[in-house]
Design an enzyme around this catalytic site. Structure first.
Site, short mmCIF file in Angstrom:
data_model
loop_
_atom_site.label_atom_id
_atom_site.label_comp_id
_atom_site.label_asym_id
_atom_site.label_seq_id
_atom_site.Cartn_x
_atom_site.Cartn_y
_atom_site.Cartn_z
N ASP A 139 0.82 -0.79 0.14
CA ASP A 139 -0.04 -0.27 -0.40
C ASP A 139 1.32 1.08 0.10
O ASP A 139 1.92 1.13 -0.88
CB ASP A 139 -1.23 -0.42 1.27
CG ASP A 139 -2.07 0.66 1.38
OD1 ASP A 139 -1.96 1.78 0.85
OD2 ASP A 139 -2.84 -0.55 0.90
N HIS A 212 -3.72 6.68 3.68
CA HIS A 212 -4.23 4.79 3.00
C HIS A 212 -3.85 3.36 3.46
O HIS A 212 -4.83 2.79 4.26
CB HIS A 212 -4.67 4.94 1.51
CG HIS A 212 -5.16 3.36 0.62
ND1 HIS A 212 -4.55 2.63 0.05
CD2 HIS A 212 -6.67 3.58 0.08
CE1 HIS A 212 -5.82 1.61 0.01
NE2 HIS A 212 -6.90 2.79 -0.37
N SER A 541 -11.35 -0.96 -0.74
CA SER A 541 -9.45 -0.49 0.59
C SER A 541 -9.85 -1.49 1.45
O SER A 541 -9.06 -1.73 2.29
CB SER A 541 -9.48 0.78 -0.03
OG SER A 541 -8.37 0.66 -1.32
#
Ligand SMILES: *[C@@H]1O[C@H](CO)[C@@H](O)[C@H](O)[C@H]1NC(C)=O
Ligand SMILES: *[C@@H]1O[C@H](CO)[C@@H](O)[C@H](O)[C@H]1NC(C)=O
Ligand SMILES: *[C@@H]1O[C@H](CO)[C@@H](O)[C@H](O)[C@H]1NC(C)=O
Length: 765
Positions: A139, A212, A541
């Site tokens: 990520d 994220h 996600s």
């Protein structure tokens, strides 16, 4: 990814200047290729593989920059080449494929939305064995100072770990600990394509400047943090799914995306490092198994016993939008939690509407004038509140109605604020329907559905002095019905192999609270200077790492289970109905969802621990599946990094891959020769493995669908010892139906104690 306007501008400039350079020097442009070498056919004249790779490369290009060599998930390397050089290289002996690098992206909805924490997770028994399990998250990196990465109470790093903690300017060796046991970053592909990283904008290290990766990794395996919240919203204990599992961070996504050569290198390393689960909330590649980086990497990770869990994508509710569909990948869609953040809009005519918001600042003291952005703008598409589009004299002191779409939701609130507005009502257009997403807005705001939007606009048009007020409703719990499939969650049928149902299952992906970076505020906007330890965002996600963490718990409880067995346990115990017996709803339609939306259903962590039976599959099964797809030996080798010859005398069937669900594409009336009235019969074979106590299971099929006969043989199976396998067949005999017709059922094996369920999705194409 949150591409701010500045970054987009930078990117455009970069592309333009590269073009300029090419013009002046007449040098053909280079791009990155992933070269897959046929390792087993290396000419004996070479002493080693590296020497061989080098020599192949030199034969077409002097001085090409090799970015990475790959050893685990495939054999080969990545390199910058001109198109001509790539073409020449492909013709060299021993080259399996020369694939242009693909840029992938994160499966987030990009702007923070609302939240939730699962109610049951605290009940999940977590043995100390869980601390032996390592979850790799590919990520944007991690923000190591967060309490979610605290390693209090964790034993030293498992001896199976062979990875490392890479350092950079913003990340030192003390950034890793017994929770965050390793961290690496992969930027060679990114930098080769876009130039050196600007360290004033992002860290050339595993540090997360985006948020994220911190969010996904803490969702999968974050430590317990009491009193977590975002501005008081969703207050409670934050914890990952597997609080004792270890995290290994592989930063592959940067400000301008995630590059294939970097992803391949990270997967290669993760396998060598000894991880047990790989979590990837990334997608956007090509879907053929022999060309998709994620699929190729995942095959070999699976062959090493690693479960690879991926997000299904945020391209719903369009059908056939699901991504990461290889049958050796666990594909996760998104649904809501039972938590909401209401905000109420009251109009001057007394009408009240419920929306959502995460605004926590000073509220409006009473009604103020209301204006539609489309009528307060100097630009032609002013209704979406683009930066600089509002006329200050027309919005000052007013609540502004902005339509969703075009730019980020939180950005619209900044545009209204900068123009002197005092509040914002965000209204859905037709493409968003009634799906509500709340954000950490910068002024009093409420997001409303399409119907409310139409009514409010009518009110403004008909009233000479329209007014409104907005009030926050805090955090609401036990919102029903929940879960509901998120509108954005990507849907089946499977665009590549219609006989394999995808997504596999759904998990929370709307309004998820988890850790956040210290580098940007909760909206991710450059000008948002607020700092938060937790943020509430949405996307597949977010659902993917829930399943990754649960897979880690199952791996701890059942160390001998294969990735397919773990996925089977998660799928066959998933639920598809609410307690009242109704099927899980779909935000997109407001009515019942189907297996094309939720796969096997919503994950049920407790039930998955003891599934009774599993549908297992190993490398050989997937190779036979590729034979059934009529892949050539070369394509199989590219897809799997293995030599395998399909036996010309064997009839391979896609229908026989031992998958825990059934997707049955049938030909429609018009496409069957013989026309209406013709019927077709297809047979699927499955094998169950006993992972529980001995016993006899009997089968039931939920509902007989009109025009389809479903026959299961035999109807009962008796299992003795652990590990015993028994097979059965399901025969579907169907009349012809118009193209586009779908029908659904489910099949269940039960011994009175365990219930082993599989969805059946029939579609006439
Ligand atoms: C590592 O970073 C931490 C926090 O940024 C800092 O406190 C510490 O002094 C650094 N250690 C070394 C060895 O540079
Ligand atoms: C926008 O302006 C037009 C023209 O004055 C008017 O007819 C329309 O009702 C306005 N719409 C809204 C939503 O205010
Ligand atoms: C593979 O080839 C066989 C024989 O030509 C054909 O019947 C079958 O439909 C093909 N399968 C796929 C998935 O294309």
């Amino acid at each position: 990814m949150k591409l701010g306007l500045l970054h987009i501008a930078a990117l455009v400039l970069l592309v333009l200047s590269q073009y300029g350079a090419a013009e002046s020097t007449k040098k053909p442009a280079k791009s990155t290729y992933i070269i897959h070498m046929d390792k087993s056919n290396m000419p004996t004249t070479f002493a080693g593989h590296l020497e061989w790779y080098d020599s192949s490369l030199k034969s077409v290009s002097d001085g090409a920059d090799m970015l990475y060599t790959y050893n685990s998930v495939l054999h080969g390397f990545s390199v910058r080449l001109t198109a001509k050089e790539a073409e020449l290289l492909e013709k060299q002996p021993g080259i399996l494929s020369v694939l242009p690098e693909v840029r992938y992206e994160l499966h987030t909805t990009r702007t923070p939305e609302f939240l939730g924490l699962e109610k049951n997770e605290a009940l999940y028994p977590e043995s100390n064995l869980a601390s032996e399990v390592i979850v790799a998250v590919l990520d944007t990196g991690a923000w190591p100072e967060l309490k979610s990465y605290d390693d209090a109470g964790l034993s030293p790093v498992p001896s199976t770990w062979k990875g490392t903690c890479e350092v950079g300017k913003t990340f030192n060796s003390s950034s890793c600990n017994n929770k965050l046991i390793g961290a690496r970053f992969f930027s060679r592909g990114y930098e080769a394509a876009l130039g050196p990283i600007d360290e004033s904008k992002e860290s050339r290290s595993p540090r997360d400047d985006d948020g994220h990766g911190t969010h996904t990794s803490t969702t999968a395996a974050g430590s317990v943090v009491p009193e977590a919240n975002l501005f008081g919203f969703a207050s409670g204990i934050a914890r990952g799914m597997a609080t004792k599992a270890r995290l290994a961070i592989y930063k592959v996504c940067w400000l301008s995306g995630c590059f294939g050569s970097d992803i391949m290198a990270a997967m290669d390393k993760a396998v060598e490092d000894g991880v047990n689960v790989i979590s990837m909330s990334i997608g956007g590649g090509i879907t053929d198994y022999y060309r998709d980086t994620i699929s190729m990497g995942a095959f070999n990770a699976m062959a090493h016993g690693i479960l690879v869990s991926c997000s299904a994508g945020n391209s719903g509710p369009s059908s056939m939008s699901v991504a990461n569909i290889a049958p050796w990948i666990t594909t996760v869609g998104a649904s809501t939690l039972d938590r909401d953040f209401p905000a109420y809009v009251t109009l001057g005519n007394g009408k009240k509407y419920r929306g959502v918001s995460l605004y926590n600042g000073k509220s409006l003291s009473g009604p103020v004038p209301l204006v539609f952005a489309g009528n307060a703008s100097s630009s032609s598409s002013g209704e979406v509140c683009f930066t600089g589009s509002l006329v200050a004299s027309k919005v000052a002191g007013k609540i502004v109605i902005c339509d969703r779409g075009g730019n980020s939701r939180a950005q619209k609130s900044m545009v209204v604020k900068n123009a002197g507005g005092v509040g914002m009502i965000l209204t859905n257009t037709e493409s968003y329907g009634e799906e509500l997403v709340a954000d950490a807005y910068l002024l009093p705001s409420a997001a409303l559905g399409q119907k409310a939007g139409i009514e409010i606009k009518k009110y403004i048009s008909s009233d000479p002095t329209p007014t409104a007020t907005i009030a926050s409703g805090g955090t609401e719990l036990d919102v029903q019905p929940s879960p509901v499939v998120a509108s954005f969650s990507s849907r089946g049928p499977n665009p590549l192999n219609q006989q394999i149902l995808k997504p596999d299952l759904i998990a929370p992906g709307v309004n998820v609270l988890a850790g956040w970076t210290g580098a940007v505020g909760p909206t991710g906007l450059d000008k948002d200077k607020r700092q938060v330890n937790f943020n509430i965002i949405s996307g597949t996600s977010m659902s993917c790492p829930h399943v990754s963490g649960l897979a880690a718990l199952l791996k701890a409880a059942h160390q001998d289970w294969s990735p397919a067995a773990i996925r089977s346990a998660l799928m066959t115990t998933a639920y598809t109905k609410y307690k009242n017996g109704e099927t899980i709803k779909d935000v997109a339609t407001g009515s019942s969802s189907t297996p094309f939306d939720y796969g096997a259903g919503h994950v049920d962590p407790m039930a998955a621990l003891d599934p009774g039976l599993v549908y297992d599959a190993a490398v050989e099964d997937y190779l036979r599946f590729l034979c059934a797809l009529n892949y050539t030996s070369a394509q199989i080798k590219s897809s799997t990094n293995r030599d395998y010859s399909c036996d010309s005398s064997t009839k391979y069937n896609v229908e026989d891959l031992n998958y825990p669900s059934f997707a049955v594409p049938l030909e429609s009336a018009s496409s069957i020769s013989g026309g209406a009235g013709a019927s077709s019969t297809v047979k699927y074979t499955r094998t169950l493995t006993n992972v529980g106590s001995p016993g006899t299971y009997t089968v039931s099929v939920s509902s007989q669908i009109p025009s389809v006969k479903i026959l299961v043989e035999p109807e009962s199976l008796t299992f003795g010892n652990m590990g015993e396998k028994k097979s059965y067949t399901v025969t579907f005999t169907a009349g012809s139906m118009p193209s586009g017709t779908t029908s659904f059922a489910s099949l269940k094996w039960s011994d009175g104690k365990h219930s082993v369920g599989s969805p059946i999705a029939i579609s006439w194409t």
